[in-house]
Each structure stands twice: as C-alpha cells, then as structure tokens.
Write a protein that holds these residues in place. Structure first.
Motif, short mmCIF file in Angstrom:
data_model
loop_
_atom_site.label_atom_id
_atom_site.label_comp_id
_atom_site.label_asym_id
_atom_site.label_seq_id
_atom_site.Cartn_x
_atom_site.Cartn_y
_atom_site.Cartn_z
N SER A 89 0.85 -1.20 0.00
CA SER A 89 0.00 0.00 0.00
C SER A 89 0.88 1.24 0.00
O SER A 89 1.58 1.51 0.98
CB SER A 89 -0.91 0.01 1.23
OG SER A 89 -1.54 1.27 1.38
N ASN A 114 -1.73 -3.18 2.84
CA ASN A 114 -3.05 -2.57 3.05
C ASN A 114 -3.68 -3.02 4.36
O ASN A 114 -4.71 -2.49 4.76
CB ASN A 114 -3.98 -2.89 1.87
CG ASN A 114 -4.14 -4.37 1.64
OD1 ASN A 114 -3.25 -5.16 1.93
ND2 ASN A 114 -5.28 -4.77 1.10
N GLU A 115 -3.06 -3.99 5.04
CA GLU A 115 -3.54 -4.41 6.35
C GLU A 115 -2.65 -3.87 7.47
O GLU A 115 -2.80 -4.26 8.63
CB GLU A 115 -3.62 -5.93 6.40
CG GLU A 115 -4.66 -6.50 5.44
CD GLU A 115 -4.88 -7.99 5.59
OE1 GLU A 115 -4.38 -8.58 6.57
OE2 GLU A 115 -5.56 -8.56 4.72
N GLY A 116 -1.73 -2.99 7.12
CA GLY A 116 -0.89 -2.34 8.12
C GLY A 116 0.32 -3.14 8.56
O GLY A 116 0.99 -2.75 9.53
N ARG A 173 3.18 6.01 7.15
CA ARG A 173 3.95 5.39 8.23
C ARG A 173 5.33 6.03 8.37
O ARG A 173 5.80 6.27 9.48
CB ARG A 173 4.09 3.89 7.97
CG ARG A 173 4.87 3.12 9.04
CD ARG A 173 4.05 2.84 10.28
NE ARG A 173 2.88 2.03 10.01
CZ ARG A 173 2.86 0.68 10.10
NH1 ARG A 173 3.97 0.03 10.41
NH2 ARG A 173 1.74 0.02 9.88
N ASP A 199 -0.28 3.79 2.87
CA ASP A 199 0.13 3.38 4.21
C ASP A 199 1.63 3.51 4.40
O ASP A 199 2.11 3.87 5.48
CB ASP A 199 -0.32 1.95 4.48
CG ASP A 199 -1.82 1.84 4.68
OD1 ASP A 199 -2.33 2.33 5.70
OD2 ASP A 199 -2.50 1.27 3.82
N THR A 200 2.39 3.18 3.35
CA THR A 200 3.84 3.30 3.43
C THR A 200 4.27 4.75 3.59
O THR A 200 5.12 5.08 4.43
CB THR A 200 4.49 2.69 2.17
OG1 THR A 200 4.17 1.29 2.11
CG2 THR A 200 6.00 2.85 2.19
N ILE A 229 4.72 -1.10 3.66
CA ILE A 229 3.54 -1.47 4.46
C ILE A 229 2.44 -2.01 3.56
O ILE A 229 2.21 -1.51 2.46
CB ILE A 229 3.04 -0.26 5.26
CG1 ILE A 229 4.18 0.39 6.05
CG2 ILE A 229 1.90 -0.65 6.20
CD1 ILE A 229 4.86 -0.53 7.04
#
Length: 213
Positions: free
Chosen positions: A62, A84-86, A69, A65-66, A82
């Motif tokens: 993702s 898509n589910e973290g 983060r 998310d990356t 990262i």
C-alpha cells in the motif's frame, strides 16, 4: 542514506542470482528473513515493483500506508514497505541510490496514448508486463495497485505537480530489501521509451536472493 551491507551477502552464497532482460516481467516468492538485492546494471533503469502476501494476495503493498507510516514520499534505507492491512512486508536495509519513487505509477497502453499520442498506444508497457506475470497466479487487473518505482526520479515541484525527469542512479547501484513475511515480489523491468525514467533506453537488471541468516 547508505549503510554497510552484511559481509555474508556474497553472490557466491546466494540461492538465486539472475539477470532480467530489458522490458521483461519477473516474479518470485521471497520468504521471511530472505534478502533481495536489485542491481541497476547500466544506470537509470526504472524497476516497477509490487509486493503481495505470498499466501493471501488480497494483502498487498500500500503506497498510502507506506507514505503515512514513514512520513516521506520517497523510499530509501530504513523504509518499511507497508501492506493494506498495516503489516510490514519488506524493509530496505541498504540503498545506494538515495531515493525511489512511490507516486509515478506504472506505464500502460492507455497512459502511453494519453501522454504521447495514440500512435504510442501499442508500445509494450509495465501494466501489460504485470498482467502477463500475474496470470501465472490466477490474478488479473483487479489485483494491481500503486507500485514502487525503484531508481525512478519523480520529484514534486513547488506547485505540487509531479515531474518525471532524468534518473539519479548510476551503473551498478543497488537496493537491498529484507522480507518481513513471505512475499511474492512482482517486477516489470520498465519498457518505457518515451520519457527519461530509463534514459529512453531500457536495460537489464540483476536480481539476487540470499537465504535467511
């Protein structure tokens, strides 16, 4: 940012060591703890890359998310990729280039025609590479998300627009990633010849994998 590579990363001890020709797709499962090195053999070759959980491909890299983060749109040493589910999929443990793109996306027949004219539509592109390789896993276009462009230089101008400009990589530069889960790595060794992402001349790369220590 460059850190020192572990001494044990000798190509002679690798479990996989192959040259990927210009314009070609590639995929491989890199198991947790294993290390993947991507070498830009001749310089300025864009390496479009995606990552999937090897056993549940609905979990995949993702870009949003990356970026959130790490608080940075570029990838370099220390970046965690990262899902898509973290979850952390891979960590960049070494980088000689300095920054890699997360925003430019993958070229396609459609984008070629929009950017460069209808006569360019049927030139081979990364999305078509991806689809060809994904068919081996019974996956399709629905499984494509925003990718990482290793070695591609896409700065953001002061007005917020993206620019695709000459690369900053040189012959022999490398990036090294360690898998934090079993990951299917999907690569299109970019065939683009209409912009300077690979100096208008697609060239081969080298892919090396070492077993977990």
């Amino acid at each position: 940012m460059v850190t020192t590579l572990p001494l044990e990363l000798d190509p002679a001890t690798a479990i996989y060591d192959e040259e990927l020709a210009a314009r070609q797709p590639w995929s491989k499962i890199v198991k947790k703890g294993q290390i993947l090195k991507i070498i830009d053999l001749l310089g300025n070759q864009a390496v479009d890359t995606l990552f999937y959980n090897a056993y549940d491909t609905s979990e995949r890299y993702s870009a949003p998310d990356t970026i959130v983060r790490q608080g940075n749109i570029f990838i370099t040493t220390g970046t965690q990729l990262i899902s898509n589910e973290g979850n952390v999929m891979m960590t960049v443990i070494y980088d000689e280039c300095g920054k890699h793109d997360t925003l430019g996306g993958a070229c396609s027949m459609e984008s070629n025609s929009v950017r460069y004219g209808l006569h360019k539509k049927h030139l081979h592109a990364c999305v078509e590479n991806y689809l060809l390789e994904l068919s081996k896993y019974e996956m399709n276009k629905r499984d494509l998300v925003s990718n990482v462009n290793f070695y591609m230089n896409v700065p953001v101008s002061e007005d917020g627009t993206l620019e695709i400009v000459d690369g900053i990589s040189e012959a022999g530069k490398s990036i090294v990633l360690q898998a934090e889960m079993d990951v299917m790595v999907l690569i299109s060794n970019c065939p683009q010849i209409n912009n300077p992402c690979n100096a208008y001349n697609p060239t081969p790369i080298r892919l090396i994998v070492w077993d977990a220590a």
